[in-house]
Design a protein around this motif. Structure first.
Motif, mmCIF file in Angstrom:
data_model
loop_
_atom_site.group_PDB
_atom_site.id
_atom_site.type_symbol
_atom_site.label_atom_id
_atom_site.label_comp_id
_atom_site.label_asym_id
_atom_site.label_seq_id
_atom_site.Cartn_x
_atom_site.Cartn_y
_atom_site.Cartn_z
ATOM 1 N N ILE A 1 -5.060 26.403 22.179
ATOM 2 C CA ILE A 1 -5.031 27.263 20.665
ATOM 3 C C ILE A 1 -6.245 27.259 20.157
ATOM 4 N N LEU A 2 -6.974 26.032 19.949
ATOM 5 C CA LEU A 2 -7.929 25.477 19.519
ATOM 6 C C LEU A 2 -9.183 26.356 20.054
ATOM 7 N N ALA B 1 -6.187 27.830 11.800
ATOM 8 C CA ALA B 1 -5.798 27.921 13.033
ATOM 9 C C ALA B 1 -5.375 26.213 13.329
ATOM 10 N N TRP B 2 -5.554 25.995 12.305
ATOM 11 C CA TRP B 2 -4.209 24.861 11.784
ATOM 12 C C TRP B 2 -3.311 24.801 11.623
ATOM 13 N N PHE B 3 -3.383 26.080 10.635
ATOM 14 C CA PHE B 3 -1.983 26.842 9.916
ATOM 15 C C PHE B 3 -0.236 27.046 12.166
ATOM 16 N N ALA B 4 -1.739 27.742 13.166
ATOM 17 C CA ALA B 4 -1.022 28.149 14.202
ATOM 18 C C ALA B 4 -1.342 26.211 15.184
ATOM 19 N N LEU B 5 -1.282 25.613 15.012
ATOM 20 C CA LEU B 5 -0.625 24.385 15.836
ATOM 21 C C LEU B 5 0.590 23.894 15.874
ATOM 22 N N PRO B 6 1.499 24.016 15.079
ATOM 23 C CA PRO B 6 3.105 24.412 14.594
ATOM 24 C C PRO B 6 3.847 24.355 15.786
ATOM 25 N N ARG C 1 4.301 19.130 9.365
ATOM 26 C CA ARG C 1 4.980 19.946 10.470
ATOM 27 C C ARG C 1 5.436 18.652 11.496
ATOM 28 N N THR C 2 4.350 18.345 12.228
ATOM 29 C CA THR C 2 3.900 17.178 13.248
ATOM 30 C C THR C 2 5.282 15.827 12.766
ATOM 31 N N ALA C 3 5.369 15.489 11.740
ATOM 32 C CA ALA C 3 5.566 14.242 10.863
ATOM 33 C C ALA C 3 7.370 14.754 10.711
ATOM 34 N N GLY C 4 7.634 16.122 10.244
ATOM 35 C CA GLY C 4 8.967 16.906 10.093
ATOM 36 C C GLY C 4 10.050 16.633 11.529
ATOM 37 N N THR C 5 8.718 17.086 12.668
ATOM 38 C CA THR C 5 9.386 16.655 13.996
ATOM 39 C C THR C 5 9.233 15.608 14.814
ATOM 40 N N ALA C 6 7.929 14.491 14.752
ATOM 41 C CA ALA C 6 8.600 13.191 14.380
ATOM 42 C C ALA C 6 10.161 12.764 13.923
ATOM 43 N N ILE C 7 9.853 13.215 12.960
ATOM 44 C CA ILE C 7 11.579 12.397 12.593
ATOM 45 C C ILE C 7 12.914 12.625 13.150
ATOM 46 N N SER C 8 12.388 14.151 13.639
ATOM 47 C CA SER C 8 13.515 15.228 13.774
ATOM 48 C C SER C 8 14.345 14.076 15.834
ATOM 49 N N PHE C 9 12.802 14.470 16.153
ATOM 50 C CA PHE C 9 12.986 13.508 17.776
ATOM 51 C C PHE C 9 13.201 12.948 17.037
ATOM 52 N N TRP C 10 12.979 11.545 16.704
ATOM 53 C CA TRP C 10 13.813 10.525 16.147
ATOM 54 C C TRP C 10 15.273 9.957 15.868
ATOM 55 N N ALA D 1 -6.811 15.940 16.494
ATOM 56 C CA ALA D 1 -5.510 17.454 15.972
ATOM 57 C C ALA D 1 -4.784 17.675 17.649
ATOM 58 N N VAL D 2 -5.185 17.439 18.686
ATOM 59 C CA VAL D 2 -4.551 17.746 20.044
ATOM 60 C C VAL D 2 -3.771 16.822 20.129
ATOM 61 N N LEU D 3 -4.437 15.054 19.723
ATOM 62 C CA LEU D 3 -3.527 13.925 20.085
ATOM 63 C C LEU D 3 -2.005 13.658 19.186
ATOM 64 N N LEU D 4 -2.636 14.412 17.643
ATOM 65 C CA LEU D 4 -1.644 14.143 16.714
ATOM 66 C C LEU D 4 -0.283 15.126 17.273
ATOM 67 N N SER D 5 -1.047 16.567 18.003
ATOM 68 C CA SER D 5 0.434 17.179 18.321
ATOM 69 C C SER D 5 1.412 17.272 19.413
#
Length: 504
Positions: free
Chosen positions: A102-103, A117-122, A348-357, A17-21
């Protein structure tokens, strides 16, 4: 409570999860955060690598202020890896530290990672980070991990006191509001413990404050800083308070971002209504303290704008991680809830990655102009802005800072701060185009943004005897006759770079 260790609670899942963030930050060469290019420009002056040119316009002076987090990291890393990679590494570290914090706090309080906690990570990518408040974001990430350590050492008061005197100073040095957040966290935890022993609210608060004294040493630094700078509290009370609560995850797509934050608030509401969900009184109290601080805080504090907005994500975050599955919740429902949290985090991570791209693509397109900017250019930049800001902003307003960093050019986007600014603009001949917000222009007059000029007014009033290049970045429509006496060097759509001919 079911004490079995589920798959989402194992160390491997936490590390993953930390790596995915950090995934959204891997592709862009420069993290596309609104204010970050302006910071990068300041870092170039700080490093002194182009002092032969930049000293004529800027002066950098180290000062002991509570706003140095990423500055210090870049100062240490840039000589080894380069300026922009150092900045990228610092922002990646901030996101990873926030996720791990957070974790870690969740595990310390509940004894395990909860589905909530998983809901809080984004929230590691909440609006304050998106806006580019990198020193604050780093300080809060450090504060979360420090708070987890504070909880871990609850029974070792002497060791904790010895460790937290320097740790509190480190967090304060990163950003004063991060230190304030750490103080609220620790005070809330100590107050909850005092209440559990049967003490009243007043007596418990006094004892909790005494227990937090190791965190108070930076108060001396704060007094010295503010006396030296003459700053203080200003701002408007209660402005946009409800708006910030709805825009915590604001990025690019309004429907997606609003739906995401509404889902999180709905979960918090469910936590109070559903008997199958238990709550940590300690973390619920911390969330309440942040809510009170959020309501009381002014819009501007210690020269930091959006001071109140920065606390909104912390109210929601602590309300989420305070929850855990209760005794009445079956293992199957816990599995479903955890899976939903992980899917939300991944989406949310995928959406943020696309947005940043996509932001990175627009930045790369505009920054192509810098290939035609000579080193040491006296550059004035005009960036198109809108009177009513769209949900997904262009994030181009501080691109002049990249011209400063890459071409040692003058950048008119550096913001003056009367208490914490290490950089001062000494170019008096630049007049009204010396500092932020002179780089932002509108299509016409706007009451909401009264400080910003219409683009035609800006083009008419540029002191052509002072500047030798003009960079238009996605400008609104303007009268092309105002470019008379300028030679185009580069164009892409409405953007363009022009050499100002002195003879005209």
């Amino acid at each position: 409570m079911n004490r079995d260790v589920h798959w989402w609670q194992r160390r491997g899942a936490v590390g993953l999860a930390v790596l995915l963030s950090i995934v959204p930050l891997l592709w862009p060469a420069i993290p596309p955060l609104t204010d970050l290019p302006g910071h990068i420009g300041r870092y170039r002056v700080m490093l002194g690598t182009d002092a032969d040119v930049l000293a004529q316009w800027y002066r950098f002076e180290w000062r002991l202020v509570g706003n140095l987090g990423v500055d210090l990291l870049v100062y240490a890393l840039a000589p080894l890896v380069g300026l922009e990679p150092a900045v990228k590494a610092a922002v990646i570290a901030t996101a990873a530290l926030m996720a791990s914090g957070i974790l870690w706090v969740t595990r310390e309080v509940h004894g395990r990672i909860t589905p909530f906690a998983w809901f809080a990570l984004p929230l590691a990518y909440s609006f304050p980070l998106q806006f580019g408040f990198v020193n604050y974001a780093l300080a809060v990430a450090l504060a979360f991990n420090a708070f987890a350590l504070w909880l871990r050492l609850a029974g070792q008061t002497k060791l904790r006191a010895a460790l937290f005197v320097p740790l509190a100073c480190i967090v304060w040095l990163a950003h004063v509001m991060g230190w304030g957040a750490l103080g609220l966290m620790a005070f809330g935890a100590e107050l909850a413990r005092q209440r559990e022993t049967g003490r009243g609210l007043v007596g418990g608060a006094v004892r909790a404050a005494i227990g937090c004294l190791p965190l108070a040493v930076p108060l001396l630094l704060l007094v010295l800083w503010r006396v030296d700078s003459g700053g203080g509290m200003t701002g408007e009370f209660l402005q946009h308070k409800l708006q910030w609560l709805a825009t915590i995850l604001r990025d690019r797509w309004m429907a997606w971002d609003l739906a995401s934050v509404l889902l999180l608030w709905a979960l918090v509401y469910l936590g109070f209504r559903d008997r199958r969900i238990a709550r940590s009184g300690m973390l619920t109290g911390v969330a309440a303290l942040f809510a009170l601080a959020y309501l009381a805080l002014p819009y501007i504090l210690f020269d930091s704008t959006f001071a109140d907005m920065r606390l909104a994500p912390l109210v929601l975050l602590f309300a989420l991680i305070a929850m855990r599955p209760g005794e009445a919740m079956s293992a199957r429902w816990q599995q479903r809830l955890a899976l939903a949290g992980l899917l939300f985090f991944a989406a949310r991570t995928a959406g943020t990655a696309i947005s940043f791209w996509q932001y990175d693509r627009s930045w790369t397109r505009e920054l192509a102009a810098l290939d035609h900017v000579p080193r040491g250019a006296r550059l004035v930049t005009l960036v198109g802005e809108q009177c009513l800001k769209p949900w997904g902003r262009s994030r181009l307003v501080h691109l002049p800072g990249i011209a400063l960093a890459r071409r040692a050019a003058f950048a008119n986007d550096q913001w003056p701060l009367s208490g914490s600014a290490l950089l001062s603009v000494t170019a008096k001949d630049m007049g009204a185009f010396a500092t932020d917000p002179s780089q932002m222009v509108l299509s016409g007059p706007c009451e909401i943004e009264s400080q910003l000029k219409p683009v035609d007014v800006a083009l008419k009033t540029i002191p052509r005897g002072t500047f030798d290049h003009l960079w238009l970045v996605d400008p609104p429509a303007y009268d092309p006759r105002l470019l008379a006496g300028m030679t185009p060097l580069w164009r892409d759509g409405t953007s363009g770079l022009y050499r100002i001919e002195r003879s005209r």
